[in-house]
Design an enzyme around this catalytic site. Sequence first.
Site, PDB file in Angstrom:
ATOM      1  N   VAL A 126       8.438  24.874  16.460  1.00 32.03           N
ATOM      2  CA  VAL A 126       9.243  25.923  15.801  1.00 32.03           C
ATOM      3  C   VAL A 126       9.825  25.461  14.461  1.00 32.03           C
ATOM      4  CG1 VAL A 126       9.862  27.111  17.934  1.00 32.03           C
ATOM      5  CG2 VAL A 126      11.440  25.386  16.991  1.00 32.03           C
ATOM      6  N   LYS A 127       9.703  24.173  14.130  1.00 30.49           N
ATOM      7  CA  LYS A 127      10.296  23.662  12.893  1.00 30.49           C
ATOM      8  C   LYS A 127       9.353  23.921  11.708  1.00 30.49           C
ATOM      9  CE  LYS A 127      13.712  22.453  15.463  1.00 30.49           C
ATOM     10  NZ  LYS A 127      14.025  21.212  16.129  1.00 30.49           N
TER      11      LYS A 127
END
Length: 401
Positions: free
Chosen positions: A194-195
């Site tokens: 998700v980064k």
Amino acid sequence: MDKLALYGGQPVRSQMLYYGQQWINEADIQAVLSSLTSGFITQGPEIDKFERAVADYVGVKYAVAFSSGTAALHGACYAAGIGAGDEVITTPITFVASSNCVLYQGGTPVFADIDPHTYNLCPEDTKRKITARTKAIIAVDFTGQPVHMEPFRELADQHGLVIIQDAAHSLGAEYAGKKVGTLADMTMFSFHPVKHVTSAEGGMIVTDNEAFYQKLILFRSHGITKEPELLHHDEGPWYYEMQELGYHYRMTDLQAALGTSQMDRLDGFVARRRAITARYTEAFGDLPGITVPYQHPDANSSWHLYILRFDLSLYPAGRKELFLAYRAENIGVHVHYIPVYNQPYYEELGYAQSQCANAEDYYQEALTLPLYPKMSDRDVEDVIEATKKIIGFFLEKPISI
Ligand SMILES: *Cc1c(COP(=O)(O)O)cnc(C)c1O
């Protein structure tokens, strides 16, 4: 007025839109495949390449890849010399890893309150929490907005503290024209999917400090070295020394190959995140009882998260009802984060009393909207449509079940 899906109406979209997601392309796949057949799948040349790509991108001398951002934070606490009896000040509005890393080293996390506008660690409250035992500050660039570093630097200089920046949310962000990664003594990036860029799992510490760099290298690989100039003595070409108690925290070459390939698109990813958030703020800026993210004029966020705050006097149904309403419309909202000291493990350690007023207020009112580069314009408009539908519903009929 449309009936909310939560109460039996038609949802805004038919498929769930997640709050965050990776974007893997053909170049990424080829990079991993060629690493897979290169002869090295771990401890090969890809690690160096990935470290160089990140170090060059932010403009620092050293980068050390780890198996996760959490392992990297553990390494930073080790390199900073955190041990039993040492206190480290951090924010409660973060992922648990930001303070767990202090516990791993036997140190004591101390929570200071957040700034009510940026939601980042508040320098004034940090100052109030400093004692003779304070060794470090772990400042988190929450949502991608860099912390206002000057006041923390002053505190660090006055009290001899190490500043570790948890930049899991802020790769690609800038503060006063300087890239995140150049502002603190050590800066941690995470490459969780998700980064901003992903290596599936992975993390990195960047630093300009050679002593920290050497400790980090030892720490991620059992405390073992083979470097001739570091050996206490040398018994021959097979010889290595375990000089410290390190861990096995290495990243694989497969992961590093993916990470390097993703770094090529980082600027594009950040630009897309900025464009989506600009559209959100344009759409939501004037809605009653909604606070859009505040941005300090010196900060250029790389926008990991976009969070709306709901004034609960206008939305007495409460955050949980709002959350469920979005989810029923197939908009995958989230809450970032539960104040860390309220986690049962921390409460048992005696943190129940360490309530931070701004953090508590924030937590009651916050909702994270979907945000990731691969979102289509249609996805973005779905989030906007669902928000207007939900807000319209609750404002006209403010008391609900
Ligand atoms: C993701 C994250 C971490 C940990 O990173 P991992 O790579 O998942 O171990 C630490 N701090 C914050 C604020 C994060 O969001």
